[in-house]
Design a protein around this motif. Structure first.
Motif, PDB file in Angstrom:
ATOM      1  N   GLN A  12      22.202  21.524 -66.253  1.00 10.97           N
ATOM      2  CA  GLN A  12      20.876  21.735 -65.683  1.00 10.97           C
ATOM      3  C   GLN A  12      19.785  21.902 -66.735  1.00 10.97           C
ATOM      4  OE1 GLN A  12      21.932  25.192 -63.252  1.00 10.97           O
ATOM      5  NE2 GLN A  12      21.852  23.923 -61.430  1.00 10.97           N
ATOM      6  N   SER A  13      20.176  22.309 -67.938  1.00  7.96           N
ATOM      7  CA  SER A  13      19.164  22.551 -68.955  1.00  7.96           C
ATOM      8  C   SER A  13      19.796  22.551 -70.336  1.00  7.96           C
ATOM      9  CB  SER A  13      18.472  23.899 -68.711  1.00  7.96           C
ATOM     10  OG  SER A  13      19.393  24.967 -68.867  1.00  7.96           O
ATOM     11  N   VAL A  14      18.947  22.460 -71.344  1.00  9.66           N
ATOM     12  CA  VAL A  14      19.330  22.671 -72.738  1.00  9.66           C
ATOM     13  C   VAL A  14      18.746  24.006 -73.167  1.00  9.66           C
ATOM     14  CG1 VAL A  14      18.959  21.920 -75.123  1.00  9.66           C
ATOM     15  CG2 VAL A  14      19.552  20.246 -73.361  1.00  9.66           C
ATOM     16  N   LYS A  15      19.566  24.837 -73.775  1.00  4.25           N
ATOM     17  CA  LYS A  15      19.121  26.157 -74.216  1.00  4.25           C
ATOM     18  C   LYS A  15      19.288  26.275 -75.722  1.00  4.25           C
ATOM     19  CE  LYS A  15      20.703  28.239 -69.859  1.00  4.25           C
ATOM     20  NZ  LYS A  15      21.515  27.102 -69.401  1.00  4.25           N
ATOM     21  N   LEU A  16      18.364  26.968 -76.364  1.00  2.00           N
ATOM     22  CA  LEU A  16      18.407  27.214 -77.804  1.00  2.00           C
ATOM     23  C   LEU A  16      18.273  28.712 -78.039  1.00  2.00           C
ATOM     24  CD1 LEU A  16      16.610  25.315 -80.644  1.00  2.00           C
ATOM     25  CD2 LEU A  16      16.343  27.797 -80.450  1.00  2.00           C
ATOM     26  N   VAL A  17      19.162  29.249 -78.866  1.00  3.01           N
ATOM     27  CA  VAL A  17      19.114  30.655 -79.264  1.00  3.01           C
ATOM     28  C   VAL A  17      19.053  30.712 -80.783  1.00  3.01           C
ATOM     29  CG1 VAL A  17      20.478  32.778 -79.454  1.00  3.01           C
ATOM     30  CG2 VAL A  17      20.283  31.613 -77.255  1.00  3.01           C
ATOM     31  N   ALA A  18      18.058  31.396 -81.324  1.00  6.15           N
ATOM     32  CA  ALA A  18      17.958  31.648 -82.766  1.00  6.15           C
ATOM     33  C   ALA A  18      18.405  33.083 -83.011  1.00  6.15           C
ATOM     34  CB  ALA A  18      16.529  31.434 -83.250  1.00  6.15           C
ATOM     35  N   TYR A  19      19.419  33.242 -83.869  1.00  6.83           N
ATOM     36  CA  TYR A  19      20.065  34.542 -84.049  1.00  6.83           C
ATOM     37  C   TYR A  19      20.020  34.944 -85.517  1.00  6.83           C
ATOM     38  CZ  TYR A  19      23.594  38.244 -83.741  1.00  6.83           C
ATOM     39  OH  TYR A  19      24.257  39.450 -83.785  1.00  6.83           O
ATOM     40  N   ASP A  20      19.574  36.163 -85.768  1.00 10.58           N
ATOM     41  CA  ASP A  20      19.508  36.706 -87.128  1.00 10.58           C
ATOM     42  C   ASP A  20      20.787  37.477 -87.404  1.00 10.58           C
ATOM     43  OD1 ASP A  20      19.012  38.380 -89.400  1.00 10.58           O
ATOM     44  OD2 ASP A  20      16.870  38.085 -89.116  1.00 10.58           O
ATOM     45  N   MET A  21      21.616  36.964 -88.314  1.00  8.10           N
ATOM     46  CA  MET A  21      22.914  37.584 -88.591  1.00  8.10           C
ATOM     47  C   MET A  21      22.754  38.954 -89.245  1.00  8.10           C
ATOM     48  SD  MET A  21      25.232  35.464 -87.482  1.00  8.10           S
ATOM     49  CE  MET A  21      26.733  36.029 -88.304  1.00  8.10           C
ATOM     50  N   GLU A  22      21.685  39.160 -89.999  1.00  7.03           N
ATOM     51  CA  GLU A  22      21.515  40.435 -90.700  1.00  7.03           C
ATOM     52  C   GLU A  22      21.070  41.547 -89.760  1.00  7.03           C
ATOM     53  OE1 GLU A  22      19.221  42.299 -94.622  1.00  7.03           O
ATOM     54  OE2 GLU A  22      19.077  40.159 -94.152  1.00  7.03           O
ATOM     55  N   SER A  49      19.377  10.430 -73.926  1.00  6.21           N
ATOM     56  CA  SER A  49      18.101  10.725 -74.592  1.00  6.21           C
ATOM     57  C   SER A  49      17.404  11.931 -73.975  1.00  6.21           C
ATOM     58  CB  SER A  49      17.174   9.506 -74.548  1.00  6.21           C
ATOM     59  OG  SER A  49      16.857   9.151 -73.211  1.00  6.21           O
ATOM     60  N   TRP A  50      17.735  12.264 -72.709  1.00  4.82           N
ATOM     61  CA  TRP A  50      17.156  13.464 -72.103  1.00  4.82           C
ATOM     62  C   TRP A  50      17.568  14.709 -72.883  1.00  4.82           C
ATOM     63  CZ3 TRP A  50      18.586  12.400 -66.241  1.00  4.82           C
ATOM     64  CH2 TRP A  50      17.840  11.306 -65.783  1.00  4.82           C
ATOM     65  N   TRP A  51      18.824  14.745 -73.325  1.00  2.68           N
ATOM     66  CA  TRP A  51      19.285  15.900 -74.102  1.00  2.68           C
ATOM     67  C   TRP A  51      18.497  16.019 -75.399  1.00  2.68           C
ATOM     68  CZ3 TRP A  51      24.882  13.645 -73.998  1.00  2.68           C
ATOM     69  CH2 TRP A  51      25.373  13.650 -72.683  1.00  2.68           C
ATOM     70  N   ILE A  52      18.320  14.883 -76.067  1.00  2.00           N
ATOM     71  CA  ILE A  52      17.627  14.902 -77.352  1.00  2.00           C
ATOM     72  C   ILE A  52      16.175  15.332 -77.172  1.00  2.00           C
ATOM     73  CG2 ILE A  52      16.969  13.542 -79.357  1.00  2.00           C
ATOM     74  CD1 ILE A  52      20.053  14.059 -78.905  1.00  2.00           C
ATOM     75  N   ASP A  53      15.532  14.824 -76.135  1.00  5.28           N
ATOM     76  CA  ASP A  53      14.147  15.219 -75.868  1.00  5.28           C
ATOM     77  C   ASP A  53      14.063  16.725 -75.612  1.00  5.28           C
ATOM     78  OD1 ASP A  53      13.313  12.608 -76.132  1.00  5.28           O
ATOM     79  OD2 ASP A  53      13.286  12.206 -73.972  1.00  5.28           O
ATOM     80  N   ALA A  54      15.053  17.259 -74.884  1.00  2.22           N
ATOM     81  CA  ALA A  54      15.061  18.693 -74.582  1.00  2.22           C
ATOM     82  C   ALA A  54      15.296  19.515 -75.845  1.00  2.22           C
ATOM     83  CB  ALA A  54      16.122  18.997 -73.531  1.00  2.22           C
ATOM     84  N   VAL A  55      16.174  19.040 -76.728  1.00  2.00           N
ATOM     85  CA  VAL A  55      16.402  19.734 -77.999  1.00  2.00           C
ATOM     86  C   VAL A  55      15.118  19.754 -78.818  1.00  2.00           C
ATOM     87  CG1 VAL A  55      17.633  19.636 -80.202  1.00  2.00           C
ATOM     88  CG2 VAL A  55      18.882  19.259 -78.069  1.00  2.00           C
ATOM     89  N   ARG A  56      14.441  18.606 -78.887  1.00  2.00           N
ATOM     90  CA  ARG A  56      13.168  18.546 -79.610  1.00  2.00           C
ATOM     91  C   ARG A  56      12.176  19.573 -79.046  1.00  2.00           C
ATOM     92  NH1 ARG A  56      13.714  12.450 -79.400  1.00  2.00           N
ATOM     93  NH2 ARG A  56      13.929  11.728 -81.566  1.00  2.00           N
TER      94      ARG A  56
END
Length: 504
Positions: A12-22, A49-56
């Motif tokens: 249903q979607s592409v999700k991005l999580v940015a995680y700080d290890m420190e 290409s929908w996935w790539i557009d969502a990642v962008r």
């Protein structure tokens, strides 16, 4: 420079999580919805290409300074999708997905060519079920001959995103074990299963090399520049969404049971050896950490509750409020939520049904509860098979969209009679991909980080969401579950044959 990113390419979607290890915290999380192409024949497809557009889009939402601090990326993806590429790396056709049931005839053909379902289990550890990657190839040969003729490489969804990021083609054993072609015991492609799938060509030549779970590759200069990332960012091997959710929920030791309440429902556990069932009551998968991941998958979970909510004109986010005051058993209603067909139990031609209606119980609250109970009972039926092997569990780690529901958390605790814990980071697959990226990046730089230790350190339980079984509800659900199983027995008989061809 301790920032890692996990990308989860879902249905249903592409999700991005940015995680700080420190600092051990999520510093940013973004998502982008994607469409689904659904056909009356059971086909479910997306355009790669929908996935790539969502990642962008997700990366563009990150502040530029934050993007410059990223050192590693891990990609999680929906399993089983068939991404056909030509020799130049161009996608040849829409991607048939895990929830595509239009290839059941091809499943039957492959298993017959291999010598039957039992022989498939002996060769690779799994039968060829609807949705697995293997059946999508002969379907493509029949229905998209132009794409089949140009086929040079077969990738899975997360592999394709990795390919876009790095220009490199590879697979790892976790996601690869969901193709139907990998012998999960040896972690090698089964020549016999490949030949049973297509006797006309050498499929091994179409499959990229298998890499270790801690492998990583450098992002391409052009993509790094496009996304605003530093040169040298490493992209880890990645894995299927269930394999990444295992890391992201801390399921890297025995005794922990993870349940993901998403569009599909999954239930899985860690094992240090191949856990293969002769009766194929679960998927015998590898993990994306070097171990194994026996897994139960149902194709209809939050899909069922969202369908009921939509039909009655409310949001599933308000489902707990709507069903407040209802009791276990939904007033006598029983739903078999097989809207997409079903994998566990193996009923690809099944459809959803509602039973036990009378003049007093047909309310939106009871029907919504019946959908939630039906999805939970389907998972419980798979869990029973794991218990029959002697496996035992002391806690459930719950993730996915359904874990946001207090009512569903309590229902899981009661139906399974186990305490439920919810990781603080709800996007378990994306977090797992980020932690795998950190692990692989450490190894690439000569370190010796242990993935189990990383998960133990960074997967934090949200204590306020932990739930324990209610003894009264446990007893009530035990009775209602038996009623569900009786209806399921009838459905097995009703949907044993294709409604179109009559073929078994």
């Amino acid at each position: 420079m301790n920032l890692v990113v996990g990308i989860d390419v879902g249905t249903q979607s592409v999700k991005l999580v940015a995680y700080d290890m420190e600092s051990r915290c999520v510093v940013a999380a973004h998502g982008q919805s994607i469409e689904l192409i659904a056909g009356d024949d059971g086909s479910r497809e997306q355009i790669a290409s929908w996935w790539i557009d969502a990642v962008r889009t997700c990366f563009a939402k990150l502040p530029r300074q934050l993007r410059a601090e990223i050192v590693a990326i891990g990609v999680s993806g929906q399993q089983h999708g068939f991404v056909p590429l030509d020799a130049d790396g161009n996608v040849l056709a829409p991607v048939k997905l895990w929830c595509d049931t239009s290839t059941q005839n091809e499943c039957d053909e492959i298993m017959a060519a291999a010598g039957g379902a039992d022989r498939c289990v002996a060769l690779g550890g799994n039968p060829i079920l609807a949705g697995y990657t293997a059946s999508k190839l002969p379907w493509t040969r029949k229905h998209r001959p132009e794409a089949y003729a140009k086929l040079a490489t077969i990738l899975l969804p997360h592999d394709y995103v990795n390919f876009w990021l790095t220009g490199e083609r590879w697979m790892e054993c976790g996601d690869a074990s969901g193709t139907g072609w990998l012998d999960v015991r040896t972690r090698q492609w089964s020549a016999d299963m490949l030949a049973a799938t297509d006797a006309h060509r050498d499929l091994l030549a179409c499959l990229p090399p298998l890499v270790a779970a801690d492998a990583s590759f450098v992002i391409s200069d052009s993509i790094a520049e496009e996304l605003g990332l530093s040169p040298g960012v490493r992209v880890s091997a990645g894995g299927g969404d269930n394999m990444m959710a295992a890391i992201g929920t801390g399921n890297v030791r025995s005794g922990v049971l993870s349940i993901s309440l998403g569009t599909s429902g999954t239930l899985f556990a860690h094992a240090d050896h191949a856990v293969v069932d002769d009766e194929a009551r679960w998927a015998a998968f590898c993990s994306s950490t070097g171990g194994w991941l026996p897994l139960i998958c149902t194709m209809n979970c939050t899909l069922a509750t969202e369908m009921v909510a939509s039909a009655f004109g409310f949001s599933a986010r308000d489902g707990d409020t709507v069903m407040a005051g209802t009791l276990p058993g939904a007033g006598g209603l029983v739903m078999l939520p097989f809207l997409n067909g079903e994998r566990t139990p193996d009923l690809p031609h099944a459809r959803g049904s509602l039973h036990g209606m009378d003049l007093g119980n047909v309310t939106r609250a009871n029907i919504y509860r019946a959908a939630m109970e039906g999805a939970t009972y389907a998972l419980r039926s798979g869990y029973d098979a794991l218990l029959a092997t002697g496996l035992r569990f002391d806690a459930i780690r719950l993730t996915g969209g359904g874990s946001h529901s207090a009512a569903w958390r309590q229902m899981i605790a009661d139906v399974f009679n186990l305490p439920v814990e919810v990781p603080l980071q709800a996007e378990g697959a994306a977090l797992g991909a980020a932690l795998q990226a950190a692990w692989a990046n450490d190894h690439a730089r000569g370190g010796h980080a242990d993935i189990a230790a990383l998960a133990s350190e960074h997967v934090v339980i949200a204590t306020g969401l932990s739930t324990r079984p209610d003894p009264a509800n446990v007893d009530a659900y035990r009775q209602h579950y038996q009623v569900f199983l009786r209806h399921l027995d009838v459905a097995r008989s009703l949907y044993a044959h294709s409604p179109v061809t009559g073929a078994a």
